[in-house]
Design a protein around this motif. Structure first.
Motif, PDB file in Angstrom:
ATOM      1  N   ILE A   8      13.038  95.136  43.114  1.00  8.15           N
ATOM      2  CA  ILE A   8      12.026  95.147  44.202  1.00  8.15           C
ATOM      3  C   ILE A   8      12.182  96.417  45.051  1.00  8.15           C
ATOM      4  CG2 ILE A   8      11.284  93.941  46.306  1.00  8.15           C
ATOM      5  CD1 ILE A   8      11.902  91.308  44.834  1.00  8.15           C
ATOM      6  N   ASN A   9      13.448  96.777  45.316  1.00  9.37           N
ATOM      7  CA  ASN A   9      13.709  97.995  46.100  1.00  9.37           C
ATOM      8  C   ASN A   9      13.082  99.219  45.413  1.00  9.37           C
ATOM      9  OD1 ASN A   9      14.876  99.610  48.099  1.00  9.37           O
ATOM     10  ND2 ASN A   9      16.652 100.049  46.798  1.00  9.37           N
ATOM     11  N   ASN A  10      13.357  99.358  44.103  1.00 13.02           N
ATOM     12  CA  ASN A  10      12.833 100.505  43.361  1.00 13.02           C
ATOM     13  C   ASN A  10      11.324 100.476  43.232  1.00 13.02           C
ATOM     14  OD1 ASN A  10      14.643 102.533  41.756  1.00 13.02           O
ATOM     15  ND2 ASN A  10      15.825 100.666  42.047  1.00 13.02           N
ATOM     16  N   ALA A  11      10.814  99.246  42.934  1.00 15.20           N
ATOM     17  CA  ALA A  11       9.358  99.117  42.758  1.00 15.20           C
ATOM     18  C   ALA A  11       8.654  99.432  44.076  1.00 15.20           C
ATOM     19  CB  ALA A  11       9.027  97.710  42.291  1.00 15.20           C
ATOM     20  N   GLY A  12       9.262  98.985  45.200  1.00 11.65           N
ATOM     21  CA  GLY A  12       8.657  99.277  46.521  1.00 11.65           C
ATOM     22  C   GLY A  12       8.545 100.779  46.725  1.00 11.65           C
ATOM     23  N   LEU A  13       9.625 101.507  46.385  1.00 12.24           N
ATOM     24  CA  LEU A  13       9.623 102.975  46.527  1.00 12.24           C
ATOM     25  C   LEU A  13       8.497 103.580  45.680  1.00 12.24           C
ATOM     26  CD1 LEU A  13      13.443 103.883  46.406  1.00 12.24           C
ATOM     27  CD2 LEU A  13      11.865 104.140  48.335  1.00 12.24           C
ATOM     28  N   GLN A  14       8.366 103.062  44.428  1.00 12.72           N
ATOM     29  CA  GLN A  14       7.342 103.581  43.513  1.00 12.72           C
ATOM     30  C   GLN A  14       5.934 103.344  44.091  1.00 12.72           C
ATOM     31  OE1 GLN A  14       7.884 105.246  40.499  1.00 12.72           O
ATOM     32  NE2 GLN A  14      10.016 105.234  41.230  1.00 12.72           N
ATOM     33  N   VAL A  15       5.769 102.146  44.725  1.00 13.06           N
ATOM     34  CA  VAL A  15       4.454 101.850  45.328  1.00 13.06           C
ATOM     35  C   VAL A  15       4.183 102.843  46.463  1.00 13.06           C
ATOM     36  CG1 VAL A  15       3.108 100.125  46.650  1.00 13.06           C
ATOM     37  CG2 VAL A  15       4.474  99.423  44.672  1.00 13.06           C
ATOM     38  N   ASN A  16       5.233 103.091  47.297  1.00 13.87           N
ATOM     39  CA  ASN A  16       5.074 104.036  48.413  1.00 13.87           C
ATOM     40  C   ASN A  16       4.725 105.429  47.909  1.00 13.87           C
ATOM     41  OD1 ASN A  16       5.427 102.241  50.385  1.00 13.87           O
ATOM     42  ND2 ASN A  16       7.619 102.649  50.700  1.00 13.87           N
ATOM     43  N   LEU A  17       5.325 105.761  46.740  1.00 16.53           N
ATOM     44  CA  LEU A  17       5.051 107.100  46.182  1.00 16.53           C
ATOM     45  C   LEU A  17       3.689 107.146  45.485  1.00 16.53           C
ATOM     46  CD1 LEU A  17       8.569 107.940  44.637  1.00 16.53           C
ATOM     47  CD2 LEU A  17       7.517 108.986  46.648  1.00 16.53           C
ATOM     48  N   GLY A  18       3.062 105.960  45.347  1.00 14.45           N
ATOM     49  CA  GLY A  18       1.728 105.893  44.719  1.00 14.45           C
ATOM     50  C   GLY A  18       1.776 105.859  43.212  1.00 14.45           C
ATOM     51  N   ASN A  19       3.010 105.611  42.639  1.00  7.40           N
ATOM     52  CA  ASN A  19       3.115 105.538  41.174  1.00  7.40           C
ATOM     53  C   ASN A  19       2.792 104.151  40.638  1.00  7.40           C
ATOM     54  OD1 ASN A  19       3.957 108.129  41.245  1.00  7.40           O
ATOM     55  ND2 ASN A  19       6.156 107.636  41.191  1.00  7.40           N
ATOM     56  N   MET A  20       2.772 103.152  41.503  1.00 10.64           N
ATOM     57  CA  MET A  20       2.549 101.763  41.059  1.00 10.64           C
ATOM     58  C   MET A  20       1.688 101.029  42.073  1.00 10.64           C
ATOM     59  SD  MET A  20       6.183 100.276  39.780  1.00 10.64           S
ATOM     60  CE  MET A  20       5.812  98.570  39.946  1.00 10.64           C
ATOM     61  N   GLN A  21       1.093  99.900  41.596  1.00 10.54           N
ATOM     62  CA  GLN A  21       0.318  99.076  42.522  1.00 10.54           C
ATOM     63  C   GLN A  21       1.092  97.791  42.812  1.00 10.54           C
ATOM     64  OE1 GLN A  21      -3.227  99.371  39.870  1.00 10.54           O
ATOM     65  NE2 GLN A  21      -4.293  99.634  41.818  1.00 10.54           N
ATOM     66  N   GLN A  22       0.662  97.102  43.945  1.00  5.14           N
ATOM     67  CA  GLN A  22       1.399  95.884  44.339  1.00  5.14           C
ATOM     68  C   GLN A  22       1.386  94.830  43.216  1.00  5.14           C
ATOM     69  OE1 GLN A  22      -0.794  97.456  46.332  1.00  5.14           O
ATOM     70  NE2 GLN A  22      -0.366  97.100  48.517  1.00  5.14           N
ATOM     71  N   GLY A  23       0.268  94.668  42.568  1.00  2.43           N
ATOM     72  CA  GLY A  23       0.148  93.654  41.506  1.00  2.43           C
ATOM     73  C   GLY A  23       1.160  93.897  40.396  1.00  2.43           C
TER      74      GLY A  23
END
Ligand SMILES: Nc1ncnc2c1ncn2[C@@H]1O[C@H](COP(=O)(O)OP(=O)(O)OP(=O)(O)O)[C@@H](O)[C@H]1O
Length: 593
Positions: free
Chosen positions: A255-270
């Motif tokens: 979750i920590n890593n995925a959150g960072l990726q979302v902040n960087l715009g590489n991933m979406q919340q879903g």
């Protein structure tokens, strides 16, 4: 253990279809997080209501299809495992029936009961779980990892690290607990043995006021089983908390890593939710996998125990058909220098026994307790093979008879009267399947059992309980004698089977046995001198040795052991014997003088 796989051969189709449908279920399970991610990222983010409803219905359809394939998989796995266990149980049972008394003595009844019941049930359970889950869990675990890669490579690497660590933990715990499962089953054997002994001997235990000792002994054996089971259980129970801790650590990192990726715009919340779902699916599957491995290990230990029984070869070879070289001389039975030692027993129970019996004769076998009387008659029926020497029936070595032909000739009434649950008629027909009621009544008359049956409700239809426990000991004995007589055997062996009869009935029984039609050769084992006194040949055994053979009048003069037994039962005749012997010796000295 692999040798048991042949019992699945009639269920090949089911064994393939069960994992196949489980695989389809996995596909649906792995697609669910993708659809949920789409609902979040496309439907909710874009506020697209029709899209959300459409995806919702797709989810419902996937759930219904998942349920259908899961039930189908369950059906095929159950069909294969139940069919497998039925065939295996039958095969083990048939195999045990072919073993000789020697193997049965060595194996012991208790372990055979556990192996035929509990062990085969465990193997059935293992086959069922294995067919359903053995492929599902790795599919889900690896599938989750693959799906994670399709979402985000960086986050997927967390799966790559977590999975081998989790597998390692499962492996170590299994490695420690596997050897213990075999020990658990062995202790279960001991508890089964004690249960059987205590329940069958419950009257004796009460008669000797040994209830407390019996309970204490059972508690001790049960406690040993419980202790080992608890230890194995604790070891196996470590699996869940340890895997949960590891997965939770992996989830936090994810979750920590995925959150960072979302902040960087590489991933979406879903997609984060989808990754989390895959991690959650992995937890569930690993826990299932761990309990599956426990079940499979138990099953493997039990399967090995069952396979061990199937590996036991009978030490007796019976020809398929009887050799046709029989020379029907006047001797019906001949023992030539026969010695017999029980397996795992140091000293012989019979030593150098030689005698011959003419057709139609009655042979009485007498001797002290443990002198070898039952052993001798068991050799005639070939329940055991002589260690050395030969036994002939009608001039033919008994080893040349087919088992069927030999047993057809011989009717045995064992020392312990065993009857089976069912009507008296059914029990009597064990002797001969096509015996008529008239023949059964004749046999009952010979065995002095007619009156017993006439007084029962339904007479021949009277239902006997297991072991004939709704009859008295003497009644059971007479019915077992009748069962052997129904067979119309050429050789009738009564191994102390009149011990519970009163003297008058015993005498009447002997008279009617004597009048049996045909040339029946009868072997009467008895502790009572009166029962064998009239026999055409009396064999006197002492500590496995044949110390006397002949008729009563000769033996009373020549055999010390026989005299000892006879006079201990007829002390009044000792006086007569001593007097007549003194007279004979006085007369003899007068002649000499
Ligand atoms: N299955 C067995 N395994 C090992 N030894 C056995 C077995 N059956 C009997 N024996 C031993 O063989 C000897 C002879 O036993 P057997 O049963 O033939 O005696 P028996 O004369 O019939 O005794 P009883 O009158 O008490 O029935 C005994 O020492 C006994 O301990």
């Amino acid at each position: 253990m692999r040798s048991l796989a042949i019992y699945l051969k009639n269920y090949r189709k089911e064994s393939i279809l069960a994992p196949f449908f489980k695989f389809l279920e996995v596909v649906f399970d792995l697609l669910v997080p993708v659809v949920i991610a789409q609902i979040i990222d496309v439907g909710i983010t874009g506020n697209d209501r029709p899209y959300i409803i459409e995806r919702f219905f797709i989810l419902v359809l996937m759930a219904a299809a998942g349920l259908a394939v899961s039930i189908t998989a369950q059906f095929f796995a159950a069909k294969a495992s139940v069919g497998f266990a039925t065939e295996l149980r039958q095969a083990v049972y048939d195999h045990v029936q072919k073993l000789s008394y020697t193997e049965l003595d060595t194996l012991g009844t208790d372990t055979l009961i556990t192996r035929l019941t509990d062990d085969i049930n465990q193997v059935q359970n293992g086959v069922n779980m294995g067919l359903r889950l053995l492929l599902r869990s790795p599919f889900i675990v690896l599938g989750s990892m693959v799906m994670a890669f399709t979402i985000n490579t960086r986050c997927a690497l967390i799966f790559v690290v977590a999975i081998p660590v989790l597998f390692l933990v499962v492996f170590v715990i299994m490695y420690l607990s596997i050897p213990l499962f075999g020990k658990v089953q062995a202790r279960l054997d001991a508890v089964t043995g004690l249960t059987r002994e205590n329940l069958t001997g419950v009257r004796v235990i009460r008669a000797f006021c040994r209830e407390e000792e019996a309970v204490r002994e059972f508690d001790a054996s049960n406690a040993q089983l419980t202790k080992l089971n608890e230890f194995v259980g604790k070891l196996s129970a470590l699996l869940n908390p340890v895997t949960y801790v590891l997965i939770n650590i992996a989830t936090v990192i994810l979750i920590n890593n995925a959150g960072l990726q979302v902040n960087l715009g590489n991933m979406q919340q879903g997609q984060v939710v989808a990754l989390y779902n895959y991690m959650a699916q992995m937890i569930v599957e690993l826990i299932k996998l761990a309990s599956l491995i426990i079940t499979l290990n138990k099953s493997a230990a039990c399967a090995n125990r069952v396979a061990d029984i199937l590996k036991v070869k009978s030490s007796m070879n019976h020809p398929v058909s009887t050799a046709s070289t029989a020379v029907c001389g006047e001797n019906a039975v001949e023992f030539h220098d026969v010695t017999f030692t029980y397996a795992e027993s140091g000293a012989p129970s019979l030593s150098n026994i030689s005698f011959s019996v003419k057709r139609g004769q009655t042979v009485g076998i007498i001797g002290g307790t443990g002198s070898g009387k039952s052993t001798l008659v068991n050799l005639i029926a070939r329940f055991y093979d002589a260690t050395s020497g030969t036994i002939q029936i009608d001039g033919q070595n008994i080893q040349n008879y087919s088992q069927h032909d030999l047993r057809e000739k011989i009717g045995v009434v064992p020392q312990r009267a065993v009857l089976f649950k069912g009507s008296i008629r059914e029990n009597m027909k064990w002797g001969r399947e096509n015996a008529t009621d008239e023949e059964i009544w004749d046999a009952l008359t010979t065995a002095q059992a007619r009156e017993i049956v006439e007084n029962k409700d339904g007479q021949l239809d009277f239902k006997l309980e297991q072991n004939g426990r709704n009859l008295s000991g003497g009644q059971r004995q007479r019915l077992t004698i009748a069962r052997a007589v129904v067979k119309k055997p050429e050789f009738l062996i009564l191994d102390d089977s009149a011990s519970a009869l009163d003297f008058a009935t015993d005498a009447a029984l002997r008279r009617s046995l004597h009048q049996l039609s045909g040339n029946v050769t009868t072997f009467l084992v008895s502790q009572r001198a009166a029962s064998i006194r009239q026999a055409d040949l009396i064999l006197v055994l002492d500590d496995g040795e044949l110390v006397g053979k002949g008729i009563h009048d000769d033996l009373i003069r020549t055999c010390d052991a026989y005299r000892e037994i006879y006079f201990s039962q007829f002390p009044e005749e000792r006086e007569k014997y001593n007097t007549s012997n003194t007279a004979v010796s006085v007369n003899a000295s007068e002649v000499t003088l």
